[in-house]
Motif scaffolding. Sequence first.
Motif, PDB file in Angstrom:
ATOM      1  N   SER A   1      -0.779   5.668   4.648  1.00 14.31           N
ATOM      2  CA  SER A   1      -1.667   6.316   5.611  1.00 14.31           C
ATOM      3  C   SER A   1      -1.434   7.820   5.682  1.00 14.31           C
ATOM      4  O   SER A   1      -2.367   8.615   5.553  1.00 14.31           O
ATOM      5  CB  SER A   1      -1.539   5.665   6.990  1.00 14.31           C
ATOM      6  OG  SER A   1      -0.284   5.932   7.545  1.00 14.31           O
TER       7      SER A   1
ATOM      8  N   PHE B   1      -3.043  -1.838   7.682  1.00 16.00           N
ATOM      9  CA  PHE B   1      -3.338  -2.440   6.373  1.00 16.00           C
ATOM     10  C   PHE B   1      -2.133  -3.171   5.817  1.00 16.00           C
ATOM     11  O   PHE B   1      -1.037  -2.620   5.840  1.00 16.00           O
ATOM     12  CB  PHE B   1      -3.783  -1.323   5.420  1.00 16.00           C
ATOM     13  CG  PHE B   1      -4.343  -1.798   4.113  1.00 16.00           C
ATOM     14  CD1 PHE B   1      -5.388  -2.707   4.091  1.00 16.00           C
ATOM     15  CD2 PHE B   1      -3.827  -1.344   2.917  1.00 16.00           C
ATOM     16  CE1 PHE B   1      -5.915  -3.142   2.882  1.00 16.00           C
ATOM     17  CE2 PHE B   1      -4.343  -1.761   1.708  1.00 16.00           C
ATOM     18  CZ  PHE B   1      -5.401  -2.683   1.701  1.00 16.00           C
TER      19      PHE B   1
ATOM     20  N   LEU C   1      -5.188   3.228   7.869  1.00 17.07           N
ATOM     21  CA  LEU C   1      -4.448   2.320   6.990  1.00 17.07           C
ATOM     22  C   LEU C   1      -3.208   1.731   7.642  1.00 17.07           C
ATOM     23  O   LEU C   1      -2.558   0.878   7.059  1.00 17.07           O
ATOM     24  CB  LEU C   1      -4.018   3.059   5.719  1.00 17.07           C
ATOM     25  CG  LEU C   1      -5.130   3.455   4.749  1.00 17.07           C
ATOM     26  CD1 LEU C   1      -4.557   4.337   3.643  1.00 17.07           C
ATOM     27  CD2 LEU C   1      -5.775   2.221   4.159  1.00 17.07           C
TER      28      LEU C   1
ATOM     29  N   ALA D   1       0.837  -1.215   0.000  1.00 18.44           N
ATOM     30  CA  ALA D   1       0.000   0.000   0.000  1.00 18.44           C
ATOM     31  C   ALA D   1       0.865   1.254   0.000  1.00 18.44           C
ATOM     32  O   ALA D   1       0.546   2.242  -0.663  1.00 18.44           O
ATOM     33  CB  ALA D   1      -0.937  -0.004   1.207  1.00 18.44           C
TER      34      ALA D   1
END
Length: 245
Positions: free
Chosen positions: A181, A245, A242, A139
């Motif tokens: 994030s 995540f 996040l 991510a």
Amino acid sequence: MPSIVIFLIRFVFGAIIGSFLNVVGLRYRSGLTLGGRSACASCARTLKWYELVPIWSYFALRGRCSTCKVRISWLYPGMEILTGLIFATVLPGYWPAFAIYVVIFIYDLRHKIIPDSLVYASIGYALVVRLLFFHSSLADWLAGPVLFALFALGWLLSRGRALGFGDAKLALSIGLLLGASMGLSAIVLSFWIGTAITLPVMFFSMFFSQKKLTMKSEIPFAPFIILGAWGSLLFHLDLFHLTSF
Ligand SMILES: [Zn+2]
């Protein structure tokens, strides 16, 4: 050393760097070199050393050249204070990226365009830092390209009116530097800051100014993205939760 002393030392160092970044931002692509003493832009008088002290000089001179009395741009002390605050509050590893961002900030405010060479330099720096120093998830790697795609879409749909293509490259740089994030949060924050600043200015200009600022006016967006990036980093913003995540 008490943390307030460390804060002040880092602030002063940042303000000195900011003073140099002002010169870079104002002379960049203007045909002027970085060498040579600074002079008043209006009467060309060479400035004395005590007129070149970051932040202090602007206020000591009450914002005017002591010879020709022309107003000195608020950008000078503004960028020195901003760079000082950034350097005092973010880890030194981020300083080079933010030094480039401050120059982009100044250039975009004045010319409403983000120079490619500057934004590519910041992307290169962010890539190196992410590769060498960060433990990155998928991510985190995707944040930059995703933000780039979103901004590029905004640029296409508004035919370059609302957002420039340079903003898309800057968003890529921020995403790479801050990861998923904080990177996504930075962009959301930048829209909030942009709205909070632009709406009142538009409102007042409707009633009090000859030069009308409307929805169609070209508003430089890079400063908001850069303030958003700083704010996100400062508060470790994670608006989308996040981090897990
Ligand atoms: Zn002057």
